[in-house]
Design a protein around this motif. Structure first.
Motif, PDB file in Angstrom:
ATOM      1  N   GLN A   1      11.895  -2.199 -29.437  1.00 46.72           N
ATOM      2  CA  GLN A   1      12.544  -0.887 -29.363  1.00 46.72           C
ATOM      3  C   GLN A   1      12.607  -0.225 -30.745  1.00 46.72           C
ATOM      4  O   GLN A   1      12.383   0.983 -30.867  1.00 46.72           O
ATOM      5  CB  GLN A   1      13.952  -1.041 -28.783  1.00 46.72           C
ATOM      6  N   ARG A   2      12.913  -1.021 -31.775  1.00 50.43           N
ATOM      7  CA  ARG A   2      12.970  -0.455 -33.132  1.00 50.43           C
ATOM      8  C   ARG A   2      11.608   0.074 -33.550  1.00 50.43           C
ATOM      9  O   ARG A   2      11.500   1.178 -34.112  1.00 50.43           O
ATOM     10  CB  ARG A   2      13.448  -1.516 -34.129  1.00 50.43           C
ATOM     11  N   ILE A   3      10.575  -0.707 -33.276  1.00 49.42           N
ATOM     12  CA  ILE A   3       9.226  -0.288 -33.669  1.00 49.42           C
ATOM     13  C   ILE A   3       8.838   1.001 -32.950  1.00 49.42           C
ATOM     14  O   ILE A   3       8.315   1.950 -33.565  1.00 49.42           O
ATOM     15  CB  ILE A   3       8.209  -1.406 -33.354  1.00 49.42           C
ATOM     16  N   GLN A   4       9.065   1.040 -31.643  1.00 49.56           N
ATOM     17  CA  GLN A   4       8.701   2.230 -30.881  1.00 49.56           C
ATOM     18  C   GLN A   4       9.470   3.459 -31.358  1.00 49.56           C
ATOM     19  O   GLN A   4       8.910   4.550 -31.460  1.00 49.56           O
ATOM     20  CB  GLN A   4       8.949   1.976 -29.394  1.00 49.56           C
ATOM     21  N   LYS A   5      10.761   3.293 -31.649  1.00 45.28           N
ATOM     22  CA  LYS A   5      11.562   4.433 -32.106  1.00 45.28           C
ATOM     23  C   LYS A   5      11.104   4.916 -33.471  1.00 45.28           C
ATOM     24  O   LYS A   5      10.945   6.124 -33.708  1.00 45.28           O
ATOM     25  CB  LYS A   5      13.042   4.048 -32.151  1.00 45.28           C
ATOM     26  N   GLN A   6      10.876   3.992 -34.411  1.00 43.78           N
ATOM     27  CA  GLN A   6      10.435   4.393 -35.751  1.00 43.78           C
ATOM     28  C   GLN A   6       9.092   5.114 -35.700  1.00 43.78           C
ATOM     29  O   GLN A   6       8.878   6.091 -36.408  1.00 43.78           O
ATOM     30  CB  GLN A   6      10.333   3.167 -36.659  1.00 43.78           C
ATOM     31  N   LEU A   7       8.190   4.632 -34.834  1.00 41.14           N
ATOM     32  CA  LEU A   7       6.880   5.277 -34.728  1.00 41.14           C
ATOM     33  C   LEU A   7       7.006   6.669 -34.125  1.00 41.14           C
ATOM     34  O   LEU A   7       6.392   7.628 -34.602  1.00 41.14           O
ATOM     35  CB  LEU A   7       5.950   4.408 -33.880  1.00 41.14           C
ATOM     36  N   LEU A   8       7.816   6.797 -33.087  1.00 44.26           N
ATOM     37  CA  LEU A   8       7.977   8.094 -32.435  1.00 44.26           C
ATOM     38  C   LEU A   8       8.696   9.086 -33.347  1.00 44.26           C
ATOM     39  O   LEU A   8       8.428  10.293 -33.299  1.00 44.26           O
ATOM     40  CB  LEU A   8       8.753   7.909 -31.125  1.00 44.26           C
ATOM     41  N   ASP A   9       9.632   8.580 -34.168  1.00 40.40           N
ATOM     42  CA  ASP A   9      10.405   9.454 -35.058  1.00 40.40           C
ATOM     43  C   ASP A   9       9.641   9.860 -36.311  1.00 40.40           C
ATOM     44  O   ASP A   9      10.165  10.644 -37.113  1.00 40.40           O
ATOM     45  CB  ASP A   9      11.710   8.759 -35.468  1.00 40.40           C
ATOM     46  N   SER A  10       8.462   9.311 -36.524  1.00 42.14           N
ATOM     47  CA  SER A  10       7.708   9.630 -37.751  1.00 42.14           C
ATOM     48  C   SER A  10       6.280  10.026 -37.394  1.00 42.14           C
ATOM     49  O   SER A  10       5.348   9.251 -37.597  1.00 42.14           O
ATOM     50  CB  SER A  10       7.723   8.433 -38.700  1.00 42.14           C
ATOM     51  N   PRO A  11       6.093  11.207 -36.824  1.00 48.66           N
ATOM     52  CA  PRO A  11       4.739  11.654 -36.455  1.00 48.66           C
ATOM     53  C   PRO A  11       3.840  11.806 -37.676  1.00 48.66           C
ATOM     54  O   PRO A  11       4.310  11.967 -38.806  1.00 48.66           O
ATOM     55  CB  PRO A  11       4.990  12.994 -35.766  1.00 48.66           C
ATOM     56  N   ILE A  12       2.547  11.755 -37.418  1.00 46.65           N
ATOM     57  CA  ILE A  12       1.552  11.887 -38.485  1.00 46.65           C
ATOM     58  C   ILE A  12       1.360  13.360 -38.818  1.00 46.65           C
ATOM     59  O   ILE A  12       1.146  14.192 -37.924  1.00 46.65           O
ATOM     60  CB  ILE A  12       0.204  11.266 -38.046  1.00 46.65           C
ATOM     61  N   LYS A  13       1.436  13.681 -40.098  1.00 46.75           N
ATOM     62  CA  LYS A  13       1.245  15.053 -40.542  1.00 46.75           C
ATOM     63  C   LYS A  13      -0.151  15.220 -41.125  1.00 46.75           C
ATOM     64  O   LYS A  13      -0.535  14.522 -42.045  1.00 46.75           O
ATOM     65  CB  LYS A  13       2.289  15.428 -41.596  1.00 46.75           C
ATOM     66  N   THR A  14      -0.914  16.149 -40.550  1.00 40.26           N
ATOM     67  CA  THR A  14      -2.216  16.515 -41.104  1.00 40.26           C
ATOM     68  C   THR A  14      -2.130  17.944 -41.622  1.00 40.26           C
ATOM     69  O   THR A  14      -1.056  18.561 -41.625  1.00 40.26           O
ATOM     70  CB  THR A  14      -3.315  16.386 -40.034  1.00 40.26           C
ATOM     71  N   ASN A  15      -3.249  18.494 -42.038  1.00 36.27           N
ATOM     72  CA  ASN A  15      -3.239  19.839 -42.618  1.00 36.27           C
ATOM     73  C   ASN A  15      -2.718  20.888 -41.640  1.00 36.27           C
ATOM     74  O   ASN A  15      -2.011  21.827 -42.019  1.00 36.27           O
ATOM     75  CB  ASN A  15      -4.642  20.215 -43.073  1.00 36.27           C
ATOM     76  N   HIS A  16      -3.082  20.718 -40.367  1.00 37.96           N
ATOM     77  CA  HIS A  16      -2.731  21.749 -39.390  1.00 37.96           C
ATOM     78  C   HIS A  16      -2.006  21.199 -38.166  1.00 37.96           C
ATOM     79  O   HIS A  16      -1.738  21.972 -37.235  1.00 37.96           O
ATOM     80  CB  HIS A  16      -3.996  22.474 -38.926  1.00 37.96           C
ATOM     81  N   ASN A  17      -1.722  19.939 -38.148  1.00 39.73           N
ATOM     82  CA  ASN A  17      -1.166  19.343 -36.937  1.00 39.73           C
ATOM     83  C   ASN A  17      -0.054  18.353 -37.265  1.00 39.73           C
ATOM     84  O   ASN A  17      -0.017  17.773 -38.358  1.00 39.73           O
ATOM     85  CB  ASN A  17      -2.254  18.611 -36.130  1.00 39.73           C
ATOM     86  N   LEU A  18       0.836  18.188 -36.296  1.00 43.82           N
ATOM     87  CA  LEU A  18       1.874  17.158 -36.331  1.00 43.82           C
ATOM     88  C   LEU A  18       1.637  16.293 -35.097  1.00 43.82           C
ATOM     89  O   LEU A  18       1.834  16.737 -33.968  1.00 43.82           O
ATOM     90  CB  LEU A  18       3.262  17.785 -36.299  1.00 43.82           C
ATOM     91  N   ILE A  19       1.157  15.048 -35.309  1.00 47.99           N
ATOM     92  CA  ILE A  19       0.679  14.201 -34.217  1.00 47.99           C
ATOM     93  C   ILE A  19       1.712  13.119 -33.920  1.00 47.99           C
ATOM     94  O   ILE A  19       2.004  12.273 -34.766  1.00 47.99           O
ATOM     95  CB  ILE A  19      -0.667  13.555 -34.576  1.00 47.99           C
ATOM     96  N   SER A  20       2.232  13.155 -32.712  1.00 49.34           N
ATOM     97  CA  SER A  20       3.161  12.104 -32.274  1.00 49.34           C
ATOM     98  C   SER A  20       2.349  10.914 -31.759  1.00 49.34           C
ATOM     99  O   SER A  20       1.388  11.083 -31.016  1.00 49.34           O
ATOM    100  CB  SER A  20       4.082  12.629 -31.173  1.00 49.34           C
TER     101      SER A  20
END
Length: 616
Positions: free
Chosen positions: A553-572
Motif C-alpha cells: 500500500q505504501r509503495i502504490q500510494k507513493q507512486l501514485l502521489d508522485s507522477p512523472i513530469k515531462t516537458n509537456h505532460n504529467l504522467i500518473s
C-alpha cells in the motif's frame, strides 16, 4: 451493406498494412481482424490467443477478443495453459483439432460456450515462417448455425493475415531489445575506460560463444597500437602471445572455463606493435554461463608488469644493482630470509617500505620487524599470508600473494607480493621480491563484479543477483526454522502504453522513478531487484502477510502521489503487486516466485493498481 468475400479480404489487408506502417498497437490490428470475421454474420464470435515469446523475459500470453463472453475467454486461457503439446508440434488445423479434443479443458470450453448458445467450431494455428505455432484463432458460431464454405475460407485467410502484424511486432521488439543492450554495453565500457585511463591497465570483454574480444583504448595503448589496429578475433589475440607462454595461457583459461578456478590469472609475454615483447598480468572472470554451466562471457583486465619482471630478475643477479634501481620504482623491493631454525627477517628493503608499510628502512632492520609487519596485516588475511610463505619455502614455488594491510595514515589498503625463492647452502630460503599497492586494481575488479550483478538502468540488483538472494533467504529459513519471509512481485501498469505514447526515454524515467521509491522503502534486511522489463521483485525478511500488504500500500500510494513530469505532460503511474510467503516447506525458490506471479496476475485481472495475495 456487407461486402462480398474478396472485397472484405482486400479491405482487411489494406487496414492491416496501414496499421503496420504507422506502428499501431498489435492488439488494435488483431481486434480489427476479429471484427472483420464477426461482421460477416451476427452468429460468429472470434478470439486470438498469442503465446509468450521464449526470448522475451516477462512476456505473457495475450488474448485479443471483441464481443466474446469473458467466461469463454477464461476457458480458452485454461485450455492454452493445460492443453498438451500446444506450443510444440500442433502445426496444422487437423493436428491441432486432434490435440485439443484429447484435453478435458476442451470439453469444459464446449460446455461453457453452450451456456451462451455458442459452439467452438473452428480453431486454426497461427504459424511463423518456420512453421512453428505462436498462437491460435478461435471461432464460435451460434449453436444452430453451420459455417458456409465462403465463411470458412474467410476465417482461414484471416488466420494467415494475422501472422503479418504479429511477426512485425515481434521483430520490432527484438530490434529494440538488441539496441538497448548494445547501448548499455557501450556505456559500461566507456565508464570503465574513463576509470582506468592512465593507470597502465586495460580492460577486455570476450564473447566466448562467437570468439570475439573487445579491448579498451587503454589496452591497445599498452602495446603501442592505435584504436583501429587490433582485431576482435580471439585467435588473433593468441597470435600475440609469446610461443613459450601460449600453452600455459590456454591451459589457465580452460581451467577457469571448466570451473576449476574462481578466476583467470596469468602472467605472460605479449608481442607489441614494434615486435618487442612485454610482460603483462592478465586477470579476468566468467560473468555469464548458460543453464548447463557453459561459459558465455568473460571480462578482465591487463596490466603491464614488464618493469616488475625485469626488476625481479635483476634482483637475483646483483644486490648493488637492485639498491640503485628499486628506490626509483613504485613499491617495496625486498630480500627476505628464512633460516633452518625458523628465524626470519628482511635482509634488505627499499625506500618503498615507507609507502607500503609506513615504516622506515631502519625499523625493518630491528629484531621485531617481522612481528611488526604481521601486526599491520588484516586479521582475516594473516593465516593465508603465513601459509603461502611456508608453502613457497617448502616447494620453492613462485610466491604470488594478495592481502590487506591496515595502516595508521592510509587506512585499509591492498598489497600484492611477488617473489622468487632460492634454497641457500645452509638449508634456509631466500626470497627476492616486490610488494606493490594494488588497491586501485582491486577497486576495478570490484566494479567489474558489480557490472555483472547490477541492472544498468535502475542501478538495482539484476535477476541473477536477486535469485541468489532468494536462495540465501530460503536456506536461512530452512536451516534455523526461523520466521518466513514475504515475496512480492511488482509490475508497472500500462508500461507498454507509456513507452508507445511518450517514447522510451520517458519509459526509462518511469523505471528509474519506481526503482528509487522501492529502494527507499526497504529495510536493511530486505532485498529487491529488477527481474524483467517492468517487473520488480521484493523479499521482506521476517515479514508476514499483513506487513507485506502495508508495504504494498505504501509503495502504490507513493507512486501514485508522485507522477512523472515531462516537458509537456504529467504522467500518473500505478503498479500492481502480487504477494505470497516463502516458508521452510518450499522445496526451492521457484515455488514462491510462481505463487507471487499468480497473485500479480490476479491483481492485473481485477483492475490493476491493487495487490493480491496467494497463500503458501
Amino acid at each position: 451493406m456487407r461486402l462480398d468475400h474478396e472485397q472484405q479480404m482486400l479491405a482487411m489487408y489494406r487496414a492491416t498494412v496501414a496499421n503496420i506502417l504507422r506502428n499501431a498497437p498489435l492488439t488494435s490490428t488483431l481486434e480489427l481482424l476479429i471484427r472483420g470475421i464477426e461482421e460477416q454474420d451476427d452468429s460468429l464470435s472470434a478470439a486470438i490467443l498469442l503465446f509468450p515469446e521464449e526470448d522475451q523475459p516477462g512476456d505473457k500470453t495475450q488474448f485479443i477478443v471483441s464481443g466474446l463472453h469473458p467466461e469463454c475467454v477464461q476457458a480458452i486461457r485454461h485450455l492454452s495453459e493445460n492443453g498438451t503439446g500446444l506450443n510444440s508440434d500442433a502445426d496444422s488445423h487437423e493436428h491441432l483439432s486432434q490435440t485439443l479434443e484429447q484435453s478435458s479443458h476442451w470439453q469444459q470450453l464446449t460446455q461453457i460456450a453452450e451456456q451462451f448458445q455458442l459452439s467452438p467450431r473452428v480453431v486454426l494455428p497461427l504459424l511463423n515462417s518456420n512453421e512453428t505455432m505462436f498462437g491460435m484463432l478461435f471461432v464460435f458460431v451460434s449453436a444452430a448455425q453451420t459455417l458456409s464454405p465462403e465463411q470458412h475460407q474467410l476465417i482461414t485467410e484471416t488466420a494467415r493475415l494475422a501472422v503479418m502484424p504479429v511477426a512485425h511486432d515481434r521483430q520490432q521488439r527484438k530490434i529494440l531489445t538488441a539496441t538497448l543492450a548494445a547501448r548499455q554495453s557501450e556505456d559500461s565500457m566507456s565508464r570503465m575506460a574513463l576509470a582506468i585511463e592512465g593507470s597502465a591497465t586495460g580492460i577486455w570483454d570476450r564473447n566466448i560463444v562467437t570468439g570475439e574480444i573487445h579491448y579498451s583504448p587503454g589496452w591497445k595503448a599498452l602495446l603501442g597500437y592505435a584504436e583501429h589496429e587490433v582485431s576482435h578475433h580471439i585467435e588473433d589475440s593468441y597470435q600475440r602471445v609469446h610461443p613459450d607462454d601460449l600453452a600455459a595461457v590456454r591451459a589457465t583459461m580452460q581451467a577457469h572455463f571448466d570451473g576449476r578456478t574462481k578466476q583467470y590469472a596469468v602472467e605472460h609475454r605479449v608481442r607489441c606493435k614494434d615486435g618487442s615483447y612485454r610482460w603483462i598480468s592478465s586477470r579476468g572472470k566468467v560473468v555469464s554461463r548458460d543453464e548447463n554451466g557453459k561459459p558465455l562471457r568473460m571480462i578482465g583486465t591487463t596490466t603491464d608488469i614488464t618493469t616488475m619482471r625485469m626488476l625481479s630478475e635483476s634482483l637475483q643477479e646483483s644486490v648493488d644493482l637492485v639498491t640503485c634501481l628499486t628506490n626509483e620504482v613504485p613499491g617495496l623491493a625486498y630480500q627476505y630470509r628464512l633460516s633452518p631454525d625458523g628465524d626470519e627477517y628482511f635482509s634488505y628493503v627499499s625506500e618503498g617500505v615507507r609507502d607500503i608499510y609506513e615504516l622506515t628502512p631502519e625499523q625493518m632492520q630491528m629484531e621485531n620487524s617481522v612481528e611488526r609487519i604481521h601486526s599491520l596485516i588484516h586479521a582475516d588475511d594473516l593465516d593465508h599470508y603465513r601459509t603461502a610463505i611456508m608453502n613457497s619455502a617448502e616447494a620453492l614455488q613462485h610466491l604470488h600473494l594478495e592481502y590487506r594491510v591496515s595502516l595508521p595514515q592510509q587506512g585499509l589498503r591492498w598489497r600484492q607480493m611477488v617473489a622468487r625463492p632460492r634454497r641457500l647452502p645452509d638449508g634456509g630460503t631466500l626470497w627476492h621480491g616486490l610488494i606493490t599497492d594494488v588497491t586501485e586494481h582491486k577497486r576495478i575488479e570490484s566494479e567489474l563484479q558489480e557490472f555483472a550483478t547490477i541492472d544498468f538502468l535502475t542501478q538495482m540488483p539484476n535477476r541473477r543477483y536477486f535469485m541468489g538472494r532468494m536462495e540465501q533467504e530460503l536456506a536461512r529459513i530452512q536451516r534455523s526454522n526461523s520466521k518466513p519471509c514475504a515475496v512480492l512481485m511488482c509490475d508497472l501498469d500500462y508500461f507498454k502504453v507509456i513507452n508507445d505514447t511518450y517514447g522510451h526515454a520517458v519509459g526509462d524515467m518511469v523505471l528509474k522513478h519506481f526503482a528509487a521509491i522501492l529502494h527507499n522503502a526497504l529495510r536493511k534486511s530486505d532485498s529487491a531487484g529488477r527481474v524483467g522489463g517492468e517487473e520488480f521483485a521484493v523479499i521482506l525478511s521476517g515479514a508476514d502477510i499483513d506487513d507485506a500488504q502495508m508495504f504494498a500500500q505504501r509503495i502504490q500510494k507513493q507512486l501514485l502521489d508522485s507522477p512523472i513530469k515531462t516537458n509537456h505532460n504529467l504522467i500518473s503511474v500505478t503498479v500492481s503487486i502480487g504477494i505470497t510467503m516463502m516458508t521452510s516447506d518450499d522445496l526451492n525458490v521457484d515455488a514462491p516466485l510462481s505463487r507471487s506471479d499468480m497473485a500479480l496476475y490476479s491483481a492485473k485481472e481485477n483492475g490493476r493498481n491493487r495487490f493480491a495475495v496467494v497463500d503458501a
